[in-house]
Design a protein around this motif. Structure first.
Motif, mmCIF file in Angstrom:
data_model
loop_
_atom_site.group_PDB
_atom_site.id
_atom_site.type_symbol
_atom_site.label_atom_id
_atom_site.label_comp_id
_atom_site.label_asym_id
_atom_site.label_seq_id
_atom_site.Cartn_x
_atom_site.Cartn_y
_atom_site.Cartn_z
ATOM 1 N N LYS A 175 71.731 66.917 46.802
ATOM 2 C CA LYS A 175 70.956 65.887 46.092
ATOM 3 C C LYS A 175 69.554 65.756 46.679
ATOM 4 O O LYS A 175 68.575 65.644 45.948
ATOM 5 N N ARG A 193 65.592 73.105 41.068
ATOM 6 C CA ARG A 193 66.561 72.100 41.531
ATOM 7 C C ARG A 193 66.749 70.960 40.534
ATOM 8 O O ARG A 193 67.793 70.313 40.526
ATOM 9 N N SER A 194 65.772 70.734 39.665
ATOM 10 C CA SER A 194 65.968 69.705 38.633
ATOM 11 C C SER A 194 67.092 70.117 37.686
ATOM 12 O O SER A 194 67.701 69.271 37.035
ATOM 13 N N ILE A 195 67.375 71.396 37.649
ATOM 14 C CA ILE A 195 68.477 71.913 36.832
ATOM 15 C C ILE A 195 69.747 72.053 37.670
ATOM 16 O O ILE A 195 70.806 71.526 37.318
ATOM 17 N N THR A 196 69.650 72.764 38.809
ATOM 18 C CA THR A 196 70.854 73.096 39.571
ATOM 19 C C THR A 196 71.557 71.886 40.167
ATOM 20 O O THR A 196 72.777 71.905 40.326
ATOM 21 N N THR A 197 70.826 70.842 40.488
ATOM 22 C CA THR A 197 71.475 69.661 41.075
ATOM 23 C C THR A 197 72.268 68.873 40.040
ATOM 24 O O THR A 197 72.992 67.958 40.398
ATOM 25 N N ARG A 198 72.144 69.244 38.775
ATOM 26 C CA ARG A 198 72.880 68.556 37.701
ATOM 27 C C ARG A 198 74.035 69.390 37.156
ATOM 28 O O ARG A 198 74.776 68.928 36.301
ATOM 29 N N LEU A 199 74.148 70.612 37.633
ATOM 30 C CA LEU A 199 75.183 71.516 37.126
ATOM 31 C C LEU A 199 76.526 71.255 37.808
ATOM 32 O O LEU A 199 76.565 70.752 38.939
ATOM 33 N N PRO A 200 77.618 71.657 37.160
ATOM 34 C CA PRO A 200 78.926 71.555 37.818
ATOM 35 C C PRO A 200 78.957 72.421 39.084
ATOM 36 O O PRO A 200 78.328 73.479 39.137
#
Length: 169
Positions: free
Chosen positions: A153, A100-107
């Motif tokens: 988030k 989630r540290s990655i996916t929550t920042r993706l478009p």
């Protein structure tokens, strides 16, 4: 609607209220409110049943959201049902935070794509494999569940003992 209630009131903070209103436009007993579950604009102790499935753990504080919605059922006869993400072991929790540290920042479009292509992995994830997989719901529903895990988030996990303590308080 199943006809068990004379009236239904739903709240959601996001734009899904527009779709919900469209789906229920001919149901005069359905009231859709765009509002924050942590501060519901509803009278306390006025509902027979409050149902929150997979919502409260996506707020800044699950316990604060629970405290707010738990004031809505009638004191003596009302009931409150909640379902929140279960707290897993250390490896699960670490892996979840890492992903989630990655996916929550993706478009959003990329997260949607990932949600669809990872549906087969639901068979490998113990938290989901009995409830959410292609043997019991559609690919779209599986993808929606995956999106609900990857995108929001906020995502908190709680033990059954922790949740029971909220009800006891």
């Amino acid at each position: 609607l199943n006809g068990l209630c004379k009236e239904y009131t739903a709240i959601d903070l996001g734009p899904s209220v527009e779709l919900a209103r469209e789906i229920t436009r001919d149901c005069h007993a359905v009231h859709i409110i765009q509002a924050n579950a942590m501060m519901p604009p509803l009278k306390e102790e006025c509902f027979d049943y409050v149902w929150s499935h997979g919502v409260l753990h996506h707020t800044p504080s699950t316990i604060d959201a629970f405290t707010a919605v738990s004031k809505l059922p009638k004191k003596k006869t009302g009931r409150c049902y909640i379902w929140v993400y279960h707290k897993g072991g250390p490896l699960w929790e670490y892996g979840n935070r890492l992903a989630r540290s990655i996916t929550t920042r993706l478009p959003a479009s990329l997260v949607n794509f990932i949600s669809y292509v990872t549906v087969p992995l639901l068979y490998l994830i113990p938290a989901y494999n009995k409830r959410v997989n292609l043997s019991n719901i559609s690919w779209d529903e599986c993808a929606l569940s995956t999106h609900d895990w990857l995108a929001p988030k906020y995502q908190w996990h709680h033990s059954p003992e922790e949740v029971m303590s909220w009800f006891e308080e």
